[in-house]
Enzyme design. Sequence first.
Site, mmCIF file in Angstrom:
data_model
loop_
_atom_site.group_PDB
_atom_site.id
_atom_site.type_symbol
_atom_site.label_atom_id
_atom_site.label_comp_id
_atom_site.label_asym_id
_atom_site.label_seq_id
_atom_site.Cartn_x
_atom_site.Cartn_y
_atom_site.Cartn_z
ATOM 1 N N LEU A 24 11.827 1.202 -30.166
ATOM 2 C CA LEU A 24 12.094 1.444 -28.745
ATOM 3 C C LEU A 24 12.905 0.320 -28.112
ATOM 4 O O LEU A 24 12.761 -0.849 -28.469
ATOM 5 C CB LEU A 24 10.765 1.626 -28.003
ATOM 6 C CG LEU A 24 9.890 2.778 -28.510
ATOM 7 C CD1 LEU A 24 8.603 2.853 -27.697
ATOM 8 C CD2 LEU A 24 10.630 4.110 -28.464
ATOM 9 N N HIS A 28 14.983 3.840 -23.997
ATOM 10 C CA HIS A 28 13.784 4.683 -24.130
ATOM 11 C C HIS A 28 12.825 4.434 -22.952
ATOM 12 O O HIS A 28 12.251 5.373 -22.395
ATOM 13 C CB HIS A 28 13.031 4.345 -25.422
ATOM 14 C CG HIS A 28 13.770 4.681 -26.689
ATOM 15 N ND1 HIS A 28 14.107 3.720 -27.625
ATOM 16 C CD2 HIS A 28 14.221 5.867 -27.192
ATOM 17 C CE1 HIS A 28 14.725 4.308 -28.650
ATOM 18 N NE2 HIS A 28 14.809 5.599 -28.413
ATOM 19 N N GLN A 55 16.598 15.811 -39.653
ATOM 20 C CA GLN A 55 17.831 15.682 -38.874
ATOM 21 C C GLN A 55 18.804 14.670 -39.475
ATOM 22 O O GLN A 55 19.857 14.402 -38.897
ATOM 23 C CB GLN A 55 17.528 15.358 -37.408
ATOM 24 C CG GLN A 55 16.960 13.977 -37.144
ATOM 25 C CD GLN A 55 16.542 13.832 -35.685
ATOM 26 O OE1 GLN A 55 15.522 14.344 -35.250
ATOM 27 N NE2 GLN A 55 17.358 13.131 -34.912
ATOM 28 N N LYS A 147 22.649 9.660 -23.251
ATOM 29 C CA LYS A 147 23.282 8.979 -24.388
ATOM 30 C C LYS A 147 23.608 9.978 -25.502
ATOM 31 O O LYS A 147 24.628 9.885 -26.170
ATOM 32 C CB LYS A 147 22.330 7.890 -24.889
ATOM 33 C CG LYS A 147 22.545 7.393 -26.298
ATOM 34 C CD LYS A 147 23.729 6.493 -26.378
ATOM 35 C CE LYS A 147 23.889 5.751 -27.691
ATOM 36 N NZ LYS A 147 23.582 6.478 -28.885
ATOM 37 N N ASP A 148 22.685 10.928 -25.716
ATOM 38 C CA ASP A 148 22.903 11.992 -26.708
ATOM 39 C C ASP A 148 23.177 13.279 -25.924
ATOM 40 O O ASP A 148 22.327 14.168 -25.831
ATOM 41 C CB ASP A 148 21.676 12.124 -27.602
ATOM 42 C CG ASP A 148 21.385 10.832 -28.343
ATOM 43 O OD1 ASP A 148 21.992 10.615 -29.387
ATOM 44 O OD2 ASP A 148 20.570 10.020 -27.846
ATOM 45 N N SER A 183 20.962 1.486 -28.339
ATOM 46 C CA SER A 183 20.668 2.392 -29.454
ATOM 47 C C SER A 183 19.831 1.633 -30.473
ATOM 48 O O SER A 183 20.039 0.426 -30.682
ATOM 49 C CB SER A 183 21.978 2.845 -30.109
ATOM 50 O OG SER A 183 21.723 3.389 -31.384
HETATM 51 P P1 PAJ Z 1 16.076 8.585 -30.338
HETATM 52 O O1 PAJ Z 1 17.443 8.262 -30.825
HETATM 53 O O2 PAJ Z 1 14.957 7.627 -30.600
HETATM 54 O O3 PAJ Z 1 16.172 8.825 -28.786
HETATM 55 C C1 PAJ Z 1 15.068 9.271 -28.064
HETATM 56 C C2 PAJ Z 1 15.522 9.617 -26.652
HETATM 57 O O4 PAJ Z 1 16.013 8.435 -26.034
HETATM 58 C C3 PAJ Z 1 16.672 10.647 -26.647
HETATM 59 O O5 PAJ Z 1 16.485 11.556 -25.582
HETATM 60 C C4 PAJ Z 1 17.883 9.762 -26.419
HETATM 61 O O6 PAJ Z 1 18.972 10.420 -25.796
HETATM 62 C C5 PAJ Z 1 17.300 8.690 -25.515
HETATM 63 N N1 PAJ Z 1 18.116 7.462 -25.541
HETATM 64 C C6 PAJ Z 1 18.520 6.754 -26.626
HETATM 65 N N2 PAJ Z 1 19.287 5.716 -26.242
HETATM 66 C C7 PAJ Z 1 19.387 5.786 -24.890
HETATM 67 C C8 PAJ Z 1 20.064 5.013 -23.900
HETATM 68 N N3 PAJ Z 1 20.815 3.946 -24.220
HETATM 69 N N4 PAJ Z 1 19.941 5.378 -22.600
HETATM 70 C C9 PAJ Z 1 19.196 6.461 -22.255
HETATM 71 N N5 PAJ Z 1 18.524 7.229 -23.149
HETATM 72 C C10 PAJ Z 1 18.623 6.901 -24.438
HETATM 73 O O7 PAJ Z 1 17.159 11.337 -29.958
HETATM 74 C C11 PAJ Z 1 16.279 11.180 -30.790
HETATM 75 O O8 PAJ Z 1 15.602 9.995 -30.947
HETATM 76 C C12 PAJ Z 1 15.813 12.303 -31.707
HETATM 77 O O9 PAJ Z 1 16.899 13.148 -32.001
HETATM 78 C C13 PAJ Z 1 14.632 13.135 -31.142
HETATM 79 C C14 PAJ Z 1 15.022 13.853 -29.843
HETATM 80 C C15 PAJ Z 1 13.409 12.231 -30.903
HETATM 81 C C16 PAJ Z 1 14.231 14.219 -32.184
HETATM 82 O O10 PAJ Z 1 13.869 13.643 -33.383
#
Ligand code: PAJ
Length: 279
Positions: A24, A28, A55, A147-148, A183
């Site tokens: 995290l 997050h 995935q 971000k995604d 990230s």
């Molecule tokens: P993960 O990459 O751990 O990201 C979890 C959530 O945090 C996602 O919704 C992602 O868009 C968000 N997130 C990541 N970096 C961010 C940032 N810099 N600013 C704002 N939000 C951010 O995305 C995933 O995991 C997986 O694909 C998941 C949805 C958990 C399925 O496995």
Amino acid sequence: MQRMAGDWVRGRTKVGFVPTMGCLHAGHLSLVRRVRSLVGSKGKVVVSIYVNPTQFGPTEDFSRYPRDLKRDLRLCRGAGVDVVFAPGNEEMYPGHTGPSFSTYVVEEALSKGMEGQSRPTHFRGVTTVVAKLFNIVQPTVAVFGAKDYQQAAIIRRMVRDLNFPLKIAVAPTHREADGLAMSSRNKYLEGDLRKQALALWHAIETARAAVRQNAGSIPAHSLKSRLKQIIEREPAARLDYIEFFEPETLAPQTGVARGTHMALAVFIGKTRLIDNARL
Ligand code: PAJ
């Protein structure tokens, strides 16, 4: 009768959910704050931490994806999370090494381009695991990060198409002070690579400046090749794709103007990073 079916099952306690793959960071945690504001102090906030094997492509970084559950639990406790769900593979995909898991959720339109083209089985894994997590956690609301961007659009579509009884909210991209989108994969950027990773942000800023200076629309192909040059000036950077698209439908645009959305994926050494922004 505006209540959703799930409200009857769950009673009136609001459950806010943030699915993650752990390791995290402040991005997050910004989603956790957002979901808390949506469910209130009487609501429950659930975070899932699960590095979802389905995935990741066969040549991707599943086995070396950073994991630190102890630290994640500490961060969740500090952020006021009520429940952390951190299942193992056997729990999520019983008999995952054999043939006994065989049901997948596939979104067939928004998943085709960009990340879906570069990572053909990626979104099938995402929609499947997120559907499973929604069924397990039964949230009233789930928050995803911009971000995604494509992932968030696909989840919204899945929830609408399959009548999942919850709301989806999308929170803005959290960045480092210099612009790099946070990230978990930034952990891979050793030494000089961290600086080179700013190429993604510089490309976004360059595209923004270009649309602001231009009253009409700019041909996408010429802007793409200009940005590719800027990105690949960094010795370790290799462009995977840049796409300009309509923010709702994700339809690719041949002309770029204010309000067009841009997304890109760039390898910095072996690390593949993505970013996106509205121009
Ligand atoms: P993960 O990459 O751990 O990201 C979890 C959530 O945090 C996602 O919704 C992602 O868009 C968000 N997130 C990541 N970096 C961010 C940032 N810099 N600013 C704002 N939000 C951010 O995305 C995933 O995991 C997986 O694909 C998941 C949805 C958990 C399925 O496995």
